[in-house]
Design a protein around this motif. Structure first.
Motif, short mmCIF file in Angstrom:
data_model
loop_
_atom_site.label_atom_id
_atom_site.label_comp_id
_atom_site.label_asym_id
_atom_site.label_seq_id
_atom_site.Cartn_x
_atom_site.Cartn_y
_atom_site.Cartn_z
N GLN A 41 0.83 -1.20 0.00
CA GLN A 41 0.00 0.00 0.00
C GLN A 41 0.87 1.25 0.00
OE1 GLN A 41 -2.22 -0.97 3.54
NE2 GLN A 41 -4.07 -1.45 2.36
N ILE A 42 1.89 1.26 0.84
CA ILE A 42 2.79 2.41 0.92
C ILE A 42 3.49 2.61 -0.42
CG2 ILE A 42 4.92 3.28 1.98
CD1 ILE A 42 3.92 1.86 4.59
N LYS A 43 3.98 1.53 -1.02
CA LYS A 43 4.66 1.62 -2.32
C LYS A 43 3.73 2.17 -3.39
CE LYS A 43 7.37 -0.99 -5.67
NZ LYS A 43 6.99 -0.09 -6.70
N ALA A 44 2.49 1.71 -3.41
CA ALA A 44 1.52 2.20 -4.39
C ALA A 44 1.27 3.70 -4.21
CB ALA A 44 0.21 1.43 -4.29
N MET A 45 1.21 4.16 -2.97
CA MET A 45 0.97 5.57 -2.71
C MET A 45 2.18 6.42 -3.10
SD MET A 45 -1.12 5.08 0.87
CE MET A 45 -1.75 6.75 1.11
N ILE A 46 3.38 5.91 -2.84
CA ILE A 46 4.60 6.61 -3.26
C ILE A 46 4.65 6.67 -4.79
CG2 ILE A 46 7.13 6.42 -3.39
CD1 ILE A 46 7.01 5.42 -0.45
N ASP A 47 4.36 5.54 -5.44
CA ASP A 47 4.38 5.50 -6.91
C ASP A 47 3.36 6.46 -7.52
OD1 ASP A 47 6.36 3.58 -6.76
OD2 ASP A 47 5.04 1.89 -7.28
N ALA A 48 2.28 6.76 -6.78
CA ALA A 48 1.27 7.69 -7.27
C ALA A 48 1.66 9.14 -7.02
CB ALA A 48 -0.07 7.41 -6.60
N GLY A 49 2.83 9.35 -6.41
CA GLY A 49 3.32 10.71 -6.22
C GLY A 49 3.01 11.34 -4.88
N LEU A 50 2.47 10.56 -3.95
CA LEU A 50 2.17 11.13 -2.63
C LEU A 50 3.44 11.21 -1.80
CD1 LEU A 50 -1.14 9.25 -1.77
CD2 LEU A 50 -0.85 11.47 -2.85
N SER A 51 3.57 12.26 -1.03
CA SER A 51 4.72 12.42 -0.15
C SER A 51 4.57 11.48 1.05
CB SER A 51 4.82 13.86 0.35
OG SER A 51 3.76 14.14 1.25
N THR A 52 5.68 11.23 1.71
CA THR A 52 5.61 10.35 2.88
C THR A 52 4.76 10.98 3.99
OG1 THR A 52 7.75 11.22 3.63
CG2 THR A 52 7.76 9.12 2.43
N ALA A 53 4.77 12.31 4.08
CA ALA A 53 3.93 12.98 5.09
C ALA A 53 2.45 12.76 4.77
CB ALA A 53 4.25 14.48 5.13
N THR A 54 2.08 12.84 3.50
CA THR A 54 0.69 12.61 3.09
C THR A 54 0.32 11.15 3.35
OG1 THR A 54 0.84 14.33 1.42
CG2 THR A 54 -0.93 12.71 1.15
N ILE A 55 1.24 10.24 3.02
CA ILE A 55 0.98 8.82 3.25
C ILE A 55 0.75 8.56 4.73
CG2 ILE A 55 2.02 6.51 3.16
CD1 ILE A 55 3.41 7.46 0.54
N GLN A 56 1.56 9.17 5.57
CA GLN A 56 1.39 8.98 7.01
C GLN A 56 0.01 9.42 7.46
OE1 GLN A 56 4.25 11.07 9.41
NE2 GLN A 56 3.73 9.92 11.24
N ARG A 57 -0.47 10.54 6.91
CA ARG A 57 -1.79 11.04 7.31
C ARG A 57 -2.92 10.14 6.84
NH1 ARG A 57 0.62 15.84 6.01
NH2 ARG A 57 -0.33 15.98 3.95
N TYR A 58 -2.78 9.54 5.65
CA TYR A 58 -3.91 8.84 5.04
C TYR A 58 -3.70 7.33 4.84
CZ TYR A 58 -5.37 13.59 4.20
OH TYR A 58 -5.75 14.90 4.37
N LEU A 59 -2.68 6.75 5.42
CA LEU A 59 -2.43 5.32 5.22
C LEU A 59 -3.60 4.47 5.67
CD1 LEU A 59 -0.50 3.18 4.22
CD2 LEU A 59 0.60 3.20 6.47
N ASP A 60 -4.28 4.89 6.70
CA ASP A 60 -5.44 4.12 7.17
C ASP A 60 -6.61 4.17 6.20
OD1 ASP A 60 -4.16 3.23 9.45
OD2 ASP A 60 -4.86 4.89 10.68
N CYS A 61 -6.54 5.03 5.19
CA CYS A 61 -7.58 5.11 4.17
C CYS A 61 -7.33 4.12 3.03
CB CYS A 61 -7.65 6.52 3.58
SG CYS A 61 -7.99 7.80 4.80
N ALA A 62 -6.14 3.52 2.99
CA ALA A 62 -5.77 2.60 1.91
C ALA A 62 -6.48 1.27 2.07
CB ALA A 62 -4.26 2.39 1.88
N ARG A 63 -6.99 0.76 0.97
CA ARG A 63 -7.67 -0.53 0.94
C ARG A 63 -7.14 -1.33 -0.24
NH1 ARG A 63 -8.67 1.39 5.06
NH2 ARG A 63 -10.63 2.06 5.92
N ILE A 64 -7.17 -2.63 -0.14
CA ILE A 64 -6.80 -3.49 -1.25
C ILE A 64 -8.08 -3.92 -1.95
CG2 ILE A 64 -5.78 -5.71 -1.90
CD1 ILE A 64 -3.70 -3.72 -1.04
N GLY A 65 -8.14 -3.67 -3.25
CA GLY A 65 -9.30 -4.05 -4.05
C GLY A 65 -8.88 -4.91 -5.21
#
Length: 109
Positions: A41-65
């Protein structure tokens, strides 16, 4: 190798083993399937251009579909994603203009 099916291993190369973290006799850490999913999930968010600070704030919003990692629209997430997209659009416009000037410059000579 892993003690149970579904676990993954990796050589321990950084820092001491955390207390209670399972490892193999060869020094490989054993990661649960949950750990592996979280890293994906973290790798996918980084690959989408999100900063690590943004990922930290919204990681709990990530779901696997079915399509991989998706983001559930947590509060403020939509506004932040829209701001990132707007910034990317502005950069694209700037790059197109730079490319246009470069082509014009090359055509003159």
């Amino acid at each position: 190798m892993p003690a149970t099916t579904g676990d993954r291993t990796t050589p321990r190369t950084t820092g001491p083993k955390k207390r209670g973290q399972p490892s193999t006799s060869g020094g490989y850490r054993i990661y649960s399937e949950t750990d592996v999913i979280r890293v994906a999930q973290i790798k996918a968010m980084i690959d989408a251009g999100l900063s690590t600070a943004t990922i930290q704030r919204y990681l709990d919003c990530a779901r696997i579909g079915d399509q991989g990692t998706v983001l559930e629209m947590c509060p403020n997430l939509r506004a932040e994603l829209d701001a990132i997209a707007e910034c990317l659009t502005a950069k694209q416009t700037e790059l197109r203009e730079t490319q246009r000037r470069l082509h014009k410059l090359a055509a003159v000579g």
